[in-house]
Design an enzyme around this catalytic site. Structure first.
Site, PDB file in Angstrom:
ATOM      1  N   ASN A  12      64.429  65.860  88.067  1.00 42.43           N
ATOM      2  CA  ASN A  12      65.150  66.291  89.267  1.00 42.43           C
ATOM      3  C   ASN A  12      64.685  67.697  89.613  1.00 42.43           C
ATOM      4  O   ASN A  12      65.054  68.657  88.946  1.00 42.43           O
ATOM      5  CB  ASN A  12      66.668  66.258  88.979  1.00 42.43           C
ATOM      6  N   LYS A  14      65.354  69.450  92.201  1.00 38.42           N
ATOM      7  CA  LYS A  14      66.366  70.239  92.934  1.00 38.42           C
ATOM      8  C   LYS A  14      65.711  70.946  94.133  1.00 38.42           C
ATOM      9  O   LYS A  14      64.757  70.432  94.707  1.00 38.42           O
ATOM     10  CB  LYS A  14      67.065  71.209  91.984  1.00 38.42           C
ATOM     11  N   HIS A  98      75.455  64.030  91.959  1.00 42.48           N
ATOM     12  CA  HIS A  98      75.070  65.100  91.025  1.00 42.48           C
ATOM     13  C   HIS A  98      76.180  66.163  91.010  1.00 42.48           C
ATOM     14  O   HIS A  98      76.781  66.467  92.037  1.00 42.48           O
ATOM     15  CB  HIS A  98      73.738  65.720  91.451  1.00 42.48           C
ATOM     16  N   GLU A 100      76.118  69.265  90.949  1.00 42.48           N
ATOM     17  CA  GLU A 100      75.946  70.405  91.855  1.00 42.48           C
ATOM     18  C   GLU A 100      76.472  70.054  93.243  1.00 42.48           C
ATOM     19  O   GLU A 100      77.023  70.901  93.943  1.00 42.48           O
ATOM     20  CB  GLU A 100      74.463  70.822  91.887  1.00 42.48           C
ATOM     21  N   GLU A 170      76.049  63.559  82.636  1.00 41.49           N
ATOM     22  CA  GLU A 170      75.618  64.955  82.646  1.00 41.49           C
ATOM     23  C   GLU A 170      76.831  65.871  82.502  1.00 41.49           C
ATOM     24  O   GLU A 170      77.486  66.177  83.507  1.00 41.49           O
ATOM     25  CB  GLU A 170      74.903  65.271  83.959  1.00 41.49           C
ATOM     26  N   GLY A 176      71.551  73.168  83.118  1.00 39.18           N
ATOM     27  CA  GLY A 176      70.908  74.451  83.414  1.00 39.18           C
ATOM     28  C   GLY A 176      71.404  75.597  82.554  1.00 39.18           C
ATOM     29  O   GLY A 176      71.125  76.756  82.838  1.00 39.18           O
ATOM     30  N   SER A 215      70.142  70.175  80.065  1.00 43.58           N
ATOM     31  CA  SER A 215      69.245  70.982  79.229  1.00 43.58           C
ATOM     32  C   SER A 215      68.405  70.133  78.275  1.00 43.58           C
ATOM     33  O   SER A 215      68.176  70.516  77.120  1.00 43.58           O
ATOM     34  CB  SER A 215      70.038  72.053  78.469  1.00 43.58           C
TER      35      SER A 215
HETATM   36  C1  PEP Z   1      70.207  68.138  86.186  1.00 36.45           C
HETATM   37  O1  PEP Z   1      70.389  68.923  87.068  1.00 36.45           O
HETATM   38  O2  PEP Z   1      70.295  66.929  86.410  1.00 36.45           O
HETATM   39  C2  PEP Z   1      69.914  68.665  84.863  1.00 36.45           C
HETATM   40  C3  PEP Z   1      70.162  67.910  83.840  1.00 36.45           C
HETATM   41  O3  PEP Z   1      69.431  69.957  84.788  1.00 36.45           O
HETATM   42  P1  PEP Z   1      68.879  70.703  83.475  1.00 36.45           P
HETATM   43  O4  PEP Z   1      67.969  69.735  82.759  1.00 36.45           O
HETATM   44  O5  PEP Z   1      68.157  71.898  83.993  1.00 36.45           O
HETATM   45  O6  PEP Z   1      70.073  71.051  82.663  1.00 36.45           O
END
Ligand code: PEP
Length: 255
Positions: A12, A14, A98, A100, A170, A176, A215
């Site tokens: 992803n 973003k 997601h 975010e 998630e 992040g 992460s």
């Molecule tokens: C994501 O945004 O789907 C995600 C898992 O980000 P990160 O791997 O940076 O934590």
């Protein structure tokens, strides 16, 4: 452990990348994973780069995902993008719900359901994101929150549609932040999600892919993939470098 579900890794990207940068990254990912067998790989560039990246990756091993979609086909919805338009530019998948978008843009469970159903109707595979906040985890509400999100997202889906869905767990506190769930924490929630799907259809639940996100890196994907109900990863930061994403795919696919 013999895998019953084909591993799936989706990067992803973003809000990152010009068309040229996205093409360069996509090309490197394609070249890097070309020899990896028995795995599905996708990348999710910004809307502006989708068409170019999809053309570049056409007929190769890496599919293209959008990061969001709307639920209507057409009309007076300024700024929105319809699932059919995503198919038109070459997408196979779309990420919906997601965290975010839930947190920054107020996206509600009902909207996630509308988006997932619209995506399925257009022929896209939705990657439905669910996960608890740190406050919810700390107050023991993790499974309750995830249950509410999963049940709402999958509401009113026929079994044939349900069988095409991918879910990504998630935990919001792991996205992040460099802090990821332990394999045991991930497995507990993944197992729980599969049990919710099994309440609808045991057959669908057994084959549904449930990805972990938060992460994820090449260095930690193996222990996560060793869990029975972890079928792959939705990867943010580590997908912005072809080297780290390709290494992650190779590590993850070899478990
Ligand atoms: C994501 O945004 O789907 C995600 C898992 O980000 P990160 O791997 O940076 O934590």
């Amino acid at each position: 452990m013999a895998r019953t579900r084909r591993p799936f890794f989706c990067g992803n990207w973003k809000l990152n990348g010009s068309i040229a940068e996205s093409l360069a990254l996509a090309t490197e990912v394609r070249n890097g994973v070309s020899t990896v067998r028995d795995v599905d790989v996708a990348v999710a560039p910004s809307f502006t780069a989708l068409h170019a990246v999809a053309k570049r990756l056409e007929d190769g091993p890496v599919a293209v995902a959008a990061q969001d979609c709307f639920w209507e086909d057409k009309g007076a919805y300024t700024g929105e993008v319809a699932p059919a338009q995503l198919v038109d530019v070459g997408c196979k998948y779309v990420i919906v719900g997601h965290s975010e978008r839930r947190q920054l843009l107020g996206e509600l469970d009902a909207a996630v359901n509308l988006k997932a159903r619209a995506a399925l109707k257009a022929g896209l595979t939705p990657i439905i994101c669910v996960g608890e906040t740190l406050a919810e985890r700390d107050s023991g509400e993790t499974l309750g929150r995830v249950q509410a999100q999963v049940d709402a997202a999958l509401a009113d889906m026929a079994e044939a549609d349900l069988s095409r869905v991918v879910i990504a767990y998630e935990p919001v506190w792991a996205i992040g932040t460099g802090r990821n769930a332990t394999p045991a924490q991930a497995e507990e929630v993944h197992r729980f999600i599969r049990s919710r799907v099994a309440a609808r259809s045991a057959g669908v639940a057994a084959q549904m892919r449930i990805l972990y996100g938060g992460s994820v890196k090449a260095d930690n994907i193996r222990v996560l993939m060793a869990e029975e109900n972890v079928d792959g990863g939705l990867v943010g930061g580590a997908s912005l470098s072809a080297e780290s994403f390709v290494r992650l795919v190779k590590e993850g696919a070899s478990v």
